[in-house]
Motif scaffolding. Structure first.
Motif, mmCIF file in Angstrom:
data_model
loop_
_atom_site.group_PDB
_atom_site.id
_atom_site.type_symbol
_atom_site.label_atom_id
_atom_site.label_comp_id
_atom_site.label_asym_id
_atom_site.label_seq_id
_atom_site.Cartn_x
_atom_site.Cartn_y
_atom_site.Cartn_z
ATOM 1 N N SER A 102 0.838 -1.189 0.000
ATOM 2 C CA SER A 102 0.000 0.000 0.000
ATOM 3 C C SER A 102 0.877 1.245 0.000
ATOM 4 N N GLY A 103 0.255 2.380 -0.364
ATOM 5 C CA GLY A 103 0.972 3.649 -0.347
ATOM 6 C C GLY A 103 1.556 4.010 -1.692
ATOM 7 N N PRO A 104 2.800 4.512 -1.727
ATOM 8 C CA PRO A 104 3.416 4.940 -2.976
ATOM 9 C C PRO A 104 3.539 3.804 -3.980
ATOM 10 N N ILE A 105 3.370 4.149 -5.245
ATOM 11 C CA ILE A 105 3.448 3.163 -6.328
ATOM 12 C C ILE A 105 3.695 3.899 -7.635
ATOM 13 N N THR A 106 4.312 3.209 -8.600
ATOM 14 C CA THR A 106 4.449 3.708 -9.973
ATOM 15 C C THR A 106 4.065 2.583 -10.921
ATOM 16 N N LEU A 107 3.176 2.881 -11.856
ATOM 17 C CA LEU A 107 2.748 1.935 -12.890
ATOM 18 C C LEU A 107 3.145 2.520 -14.245
ATOM 19 N N GLU A 108 3.838 1.739 -15.070
ATOM 20 C CA GLU A 108 4.324 2.238 -16.355
ATOM 21 C C GLU A 108 4.024 1.234 -17.460
ATOM 22 N N ALA A 109 3.811 1.732 -18.670
ATOM 23 C CA ALA A 109 3.611 0.850 -19.824
ATOM 24 C C ALA A 109 3.713 1.661 -21.116
ATOM 25 N N TRP A 110 4.198 1.006 -22.150
ATOM 26 C CA TRP A 110 4.079 1.510 -23.522
ATOM 27 C C TRP A 110 2.833 0.872 -24.135
ATOM 28 N N ILE A 111 1.964 1.676 -24.701
ATOM 29 C CA ILE A 111 0.739 1.149 -25.305
ATOM 30 C C ILE A 111 0.524 1.769 -26.681
ATOM 31 N N ARG A 112 -0.199 1.045 -27.521
ATOM 32 C CA ARG A 112 -0.696 1.583 -28.796
ATOM 33 C C ARG A 112 -2.190 1.276 -28.836
ATOM 34 N N PRO A 113 -3.007 2.185 -28.319
ATOM 35 C CA PRO A 113 -4.444 1.898 -28.212
ATOM 36 C C PRO A 113 -5.137 1.938 -29.565
ATOM 37 N N ARG A 114 -6.155 1.099 -29.702
ATOM 38 C CA ARG A 114 -6.965 1.088 -30.920
ATOM 39 C C ARG A 114 -8.444 1.311 -30.621
ATOM 40 N N SER A 115 -8.773 1.431 -29.347
ATOM 41 C CA SER A 115 -10.148 1.722 -28.948
ATOM 42 C C SER A 115 -10.118 2.478 -27.626
#
Length: 376
Positions: A192-205
């Motif tokens: 719980s508490g601090p967090i970092t979420l990362e991703a490279w995406i190429r959305p199509r919708s």
């Protein structure tokens, strides 16, 4: 939030022997801090049959506070089973309170290979060997003659050294209907508490809710931590019956192009970065929360809904907040997996197979469900 139990295993895949048999041992720890009697349940996933799976030893066992037991699951696939990928997981419940104190463990997969009859060995006649050697010599001479040309011709006709084309980079393509990556609920990702979420995406919708990387959701108690697209907006935050999040409109130009997203909770606010630039920020009192459910890439944990449509790679989870300078400097970097605070790192660049390998020290490899590999 009640966690119930912590369930871990040394690997997320089982190699079957020639008779279709294998086994995997799960380590189960009591996370309630008091004595409980726990019951283990082996649950098949997808097309796996319950008849193939057996628990070794007693399913119900007494756990002292912080106590640990090991459960071994044996797999026995009958002869004639069609080739394919299958999976299962181990769940644990408190016998006295099964509706509220339970844990779903990480998925484990196994591959039923295509039966192959051994090909008979045949000795080649000496005349055939001589003919093959002669053809090889002629082909080599022709290749060297055509290449020729001297040093001035080297490197012509392509990128890279000596005219070699650049290596294609693989990524995972998700159909928005049923494909995703199951990550389970390993203890390294429960905080719980601090967090970092990362991703490279190429959305199509952009319509509806399209999860990128998410913990949960679960309804009892209601909980979720997410980086996602929500009806035309990039959104990062947590949910416990109330949303604690920040969001920014998705530029129309992002559809069909690669975009780097990073969502951060720094202890006082949720922050969203797009391609290294600040996209949104909102003061919030809640960051990452304990979720008694599974993590997923491209859908809710466990699948079933909120499927992402598009391409995805380089998913990273940190148990600390990352600043804008770090996010901007590292968005194109390839990590080793040993960086401080990096508790999950799935490059999604294998190019084949059904395992998404976690390069962090935890090695919590994911199970790919109905997605396809692509490269460019």
């Amino acid at each position: 939030m009640v966690r119930g139990f912590a369930i871990t295993t040394s690997t997320s895949s089982i190699r079957l022997d020639g008779m279709g048999r294998g086994e995997l041992t799960f380590t189960v720890s009591n996370a309630l801090g008091r004595p409980v009697r726990g019951r283990a349940v082996v649950e098949p996933e997808g097309t796996a049959s319950r008849d193939w799976l057996a628990l070794d030893g007693e399913a119900e066992r007494d756990f002292p506070p912080d106590g640990t037991h090991q459960y071994t699951v044996r797999v026995n696939v009958p002869p004639g089973t069609p080739q394919g990928q299958h999976a299962f997981h181990l769940s644990m419940v408190n016998v006295a309170n099964p509706d509220e104190e339970f844990t779903v463990g990480p998925s484990a997969s196994f591959q039923v290979p295509l039966p192959q009859a051994p090909a008979p060995k045949k000795k080649l006649p000496i005349a055939w060997l001589a003919l093959a050697a002669g053809i090889l010599v002629i082909a080599l001479g022709t290749f060297l003659a055509l290449r020729g040309g001297g040093d001035e011709d080297k490197g012509v006709g392509g990128a890279g050294e000596a005219g070699q084309a650049p290596e294609k980079k693989a990524f995972l393509s998700l159909d928005g209907k049923q494909s995703y990556v199951e990550l389970g609920n390993p203890r390294e990702l429960v905080f719980s508490g601090p967090i970092t979420l990362e991703a490279w995406i190429r959305p199509r919708s952009l319509n509806g809710i399209r999860n990128i990387v998410v913990h949960g959701h679960v309804n009892s108690p209601r909980a979720e931590v997410y980086l996602r697209i929500n009806n035309g907006k990039y959104q990062v935050g947590s949910f416990n019956g109330e949303d604690f999040a920040t969001s920014a409109d998705v530029p129309p130009s992002d559809v069909g192009r690669w975009v780097y997203l990073a969502g951060v909770y720094d202890g006082t606010r949720w922050v969203l970065y797009r391609d290294g630039e600040l996209a949104a920020s909102s003061p919030q009192r809640l960051g990452a929360i304990f979720v008694d459910g599974t993590w997923g890439i491209g859908a809710r944990g466990g699948g079933r809904e909120r499927f992402f449509q598009g391409d995805i790679r380089d998913v990273r989870i940190w148990n600390l907040p990352r600043g804008q300078q770090e996010v901007r400097a590292d968005k194109d970097r390839t990590f080793t997996g040993d960086e401080q605070g990096l508790v999950g790192y799935w490059p999604l660049n294998e190019g084949d197979g059904f395992l998404a390998r976690d390069l962090s020290p935890s090695e919590n490899h994911g199970l790919i469900r109905d997605a396809t590999w692509s490269s460019e």
